[in-house]
Design an enzyme around this catalytic site. Structure first.
Site, short mmCIF file in Angstrom:
data_model
loop_
_atom_site.label_atom_id
_atom_site.label_comp_id
_atom_site.label_asym_id
_atom_site.label_seq_id
_atom_site.Cartn_x
_atom_site.Cartn_y
_atom_site.Cartn_z
N ASP A 1 -4.62 2.52 10.39
CA ASP A 1 -4.14 1.41 9.58
C ASP A 1 -4.23 1.88 8.13
O ASP A 1 -5.32 2.17 7.64
CB ASP A 1 -4.97 0.14 9.83
N CYS B 1 -17.32 -15.51 15.08
CA CYS B 1 -17.15 -14.82 16.35
C CYS B 1 -18.38 -15.10 17.18
O CYS B 1 -19.45 -15.40 16.65
CB CYS B 1 -17.03 -13.32 16.14
N ARG C 1 2.52 -8.84 5.96
CA ARG C 1 2.70 -7.42 5.66
C ARG C 1 4.05 -6.93 6.15
O ARG C 1 4.79 -6.29 5.43
CB ARG C 1 1.57 -6.64 6.32
N TYR C 2 4.33 -7.21 7.40
CA TYR C 2 5.61 -6.78 7.98
C TYR C 2 6.61 -7.92 7.81
O TYR C 2 6.21 -9.09 7.76
CB TYR C 2 5.42 -6.49 9.47
N ARG D 1 6.56 -10.68 10.98
CA ARG D 1 5.36 -11.19 11.64
C ARG D 1 4.20 -11.34 10.65
O ARG D 1 4.12 -10.58 9.69
CB ARG D 1 4.94 -10.31 12.81
N CYS E 1 -16.90 -4.21 12.40
CA CYS E 1 -15.79 -5.11 12.04
C CYS E 1 -15.10 -4.68 10.74
O CYS E 1 -15.75 -4.40 9.74
CB CYS E 1 -16.31 -6.54 11.87
N CYS F 1 -19.28 -7.89 15.62
CA CYS F 1 -19.20 -6.44 15.83
C CYS F 1 -19.69 -5.75 14.55
O CYS F 1 -19.23 -6.07 13.47
CB CYS F 1 -17.76 -6.00 16.07
N ASP G 1 -11.37 1.85 10.25
CA ASP G 1 -10.91 1.62 8.88
C ASP G 1 -11.94 2.08 7.85
O ASP G 1 -13.07 2.39 8.18
CB ASP G 1 -10.64 0.12 8.67
N ARG H 1 -13.25 -6.68 9.08
CA ARG H 1 -13.23 -7.86 8.22
C ARG H 1 -14.64 -8.38 7.95
O ARG H 1 -14.86 -9.58 7.85
CB ARG H 1 -12.35 -8.94 8.85
N LYS I 1 0.24 -0.02 10.19
CA LYS I 1 -0.27 0.92 11.18
C LYS I 1 0.62 2.15 11.29
O LYS I 1 1.82 2.03 11.45
CB LYS I 1 -0.37 0.22 12.53
C1 LIG Z 1 -1.66 -5.21 12.97
C2 LIG Z 1 -1.00 -6.17 12.13
C3 LIG Z 1 0.17 -6.82 12.55
C4 LIG Z 1 0.79 -6.57 13.91
O1 LIG Z 1 1.18 -5.27 14.06
P1 LIG Z 1 1.85 -4.83 15.43
O2 LIG Z 1 2.06 -3.36 15.24
O3 LIG Z 1 3.11 -5.61 15.56
O4 LIG Z 1 0.90 -5.16 16.53
C5 LIG Z 1 0.75 -7.72 11.70
N1 LIG Z 1 0.24 -7.97 10.49
C6 LIG Z 1 -0.86 -7.34 10.03
C7 LIG Z 1 -1.36 -7.66 8.67
C8 LIG Z 1 -1.52 -6.43 10.85
O5 LIG Z 1 -2.63 -5.84 10.40
#
Ligand SMILES: *Cc1c(COP(=O)(O)O)cnc(C)c1O
Length: 453
Positions: A354, A149, A136-137, A140, A156, A153, A317, A158, A361
């Site tokens: 989110d 798990c 997504r980002y 990362r 959850c 939960c 969510d 997911r 986020k």
């Molecule tokens: C939460 C999340 C992250 C990490 O987000 P940070 O704000 O860096 O903690 C990375 N990828 C996805 C898909 C996420 O949902």
């Protein structure tokens, strides 16, 4: 063979399979809390309670036939699994209001699907270049390495995947994920999640961490786990030794209520922190569990006392079947108002929504900036005091043309010429001439185009 069955099978040979009803017929685990079994995480996993009947037996409670039937339908859609340890924290006198019970035990309300709810509200499966990865980002990725798990939960996000036999990531799929990370050099941060990565065997986890550590551009690895909360005995010395061997590892866990901070949980957390692993906490704001400023303040104090940094407080969510857990966003803002300034800065998590649809986020906060002029900014503090901040009379504006060699600031950014500005930050960048971000299908602008045609 899947990683999960591998790890569970390995545990099976140490002890003969116990007949479930026989094992628990002596009430609330009488006679087995001597440590030998109780503190053995594999014993806990093998004896996880996976049926309504077992919960009735262990807690000594009885649901009426109608409720029993509704609960059965619920667990057929979303499975139940509760470790004996976590179950033992429930106050049987008032179980319906118990925060542990409410997080772990199904409610027929899970069968309600509101028209705005989605099975994958964060579009994790859409931003997915291969089955185990959500990218997504830019820098990362989320890497789903397990689909089980210790405790499922009920809230959850997911739910669509967890416990679902079709979503078990096998070795092939994990290798695919690793290959993707290796090929995409902008990925510097890998978040292992699931399911719970600590449900993998030590060997599987070590293997994944070794593979990731070998990738030069991966700078940090994060592990998202609820094990310290629901199965603290999983944090064994051997596991800690494995974690210590690899690249910087950060762990995020999920304590949602002060009641979860038991001596066993504290011991597990201490082991990780003593090994030099930074710990963060990602709470979820949950109706009738922790939607209270007093509970939240107590929780963050417990966290920092145990050297866990509150990282995020999540708005629930829009996943299917969790509407009974959702609070208005206003509740989260109210909680943040009660924390900011009222307690240590590092005890305050960031409250985030989110974004439905996969926008990532979005931080949400009370407003502290009231108004401003060129000379003065008017702010308010946590006490309600309204103050002014005098802006500097002289400020040497820096117009950035990304030519770092000619800049007076002693900045030595690696790959500076590769840095790229995106999103709203683009509007602020001096070297980018974007002046407006226009949503797709803007009718007014479409009308203009029509006229020129
Ligand atoms: C939460 C999340 C992250 C990490 O987000 P940070 O704000 O860096 O903690 C990375 N990828 C996805 C898909 C996420 O949902």
């Amino acid at each position: 063979m899947t990683l999960q069955t591998e790890s569970l099978e390995k545990t099976a040979d140490t002890e003969t399979q116990t007949n479930e009803s026989g094992a628990f017929s002596k009430g609330r685990y009488a006679g087995i809390d001597d440590g030998e079994y109780w503190k053995n995480w594999k014993w806990q996993v093998r004896h996880a309670v996976r049926s309504i009947d077992m919960v009735q037996q262990v807690l000594g409670i009885t649901f009426d036939p109608k409720e029993r039937e509704e609960l059965q339908r619920t667990v057929e859609k979303f499975p139940i699994s509760i470790t004996p340890y976590y179950l033992s924290l429930i106050d049987t006198e008032d179980y319906r209001n118990d925060p542990i019970f409410r997080q772990a035990f199904p409610s027929p309300a899970e069968l309600i699907v509101e028209n705005y709810e989605l099975s994958d509200p964060l579009a994790e499966d859409k931003d997915s270049p291969c089955e185990c990865i959500t990218h997504r980002y830019p820098d990362r990725v989320l890497f789903l390495v397990s689909n089980t798990c210790a405790m499922y939960c009920r809230h959850c996000t997911r739910k669509r995947k967890v416990g679902d036999k079709d979503s078990i990531p096998d070795r092939e799929k994990i290798l695919e994920g690793i290959a993707y990370i290796r090929e995409n050099t902008q990925i510097r941060d890998v978040l292992l999640s699931g399911g719970d990565p600590f449900m993998l065997s030590d060997e599987s986890l070590d293997w994944i961490l070794t593979e990731l550590t070998a990738i030069p551009h991966v700078e940090v690895i994060r592990i998202g786990t609820r094990v310290p909360v629901v199965l603290p005995f999983r944090i064994t010395n051997q596991l800690v030794d494995i974690l210590k061997k690899h690249k910087p590892i950060w762990i995020n866990t999920q304590f949602n209520h002060p009641k979860e901070m038991t001596p066993s949980a504290q011991a597990a957390v201490a082991k990780l922190v003593d090994a030099g692993i930074p710990l963060g906490n990602q709470s979820v704001l949950l109706a009738r569990i922790n939607d209270c400023p007093v509970i939240m303040k107590e929780l963050v104090h417990q966290l920092v006392k145990n050297r866990i940094r509150p990282y995020y407080l999540y708005q629930c969510d829009l996943s299917e079947g969790i509407s009974h857990f959702r609070t208005p966003i206003a509740k989260g803002i109210e909680i943040m108002e009660s924390l900011i300034g009222h307690t240590s800065g590092f005890a305050v998590p960031r409250y985030v929504v989110d974004a439905p649809g996969g926008g990532g986020k979005i931080p949400v906060s009370p407003n502290y900036l009231l108004t401003w002029s060129v000379n003065k900014v008017v702010l308010r503090n946590y006490e309600g005091i309204i103050c002014t901040y005098q802006e500097p009379a002289v400020y040497d504006r820096i117009i950035c043309d990304q030519n770092c060699d000619a800049c007076k600031l002693q900045l030595n950014i690696r790959n500076a010429d590769e840095s790229k500005v995106v999103g709203v930050a683009k509007l602020l960048a001096d070297y980018d001439d974007t002046t407006t971000l226009i949503p797709e299908n803007n009718e007014r602008l479409e009308r203009r185009e029509d006229e020129t045609n």
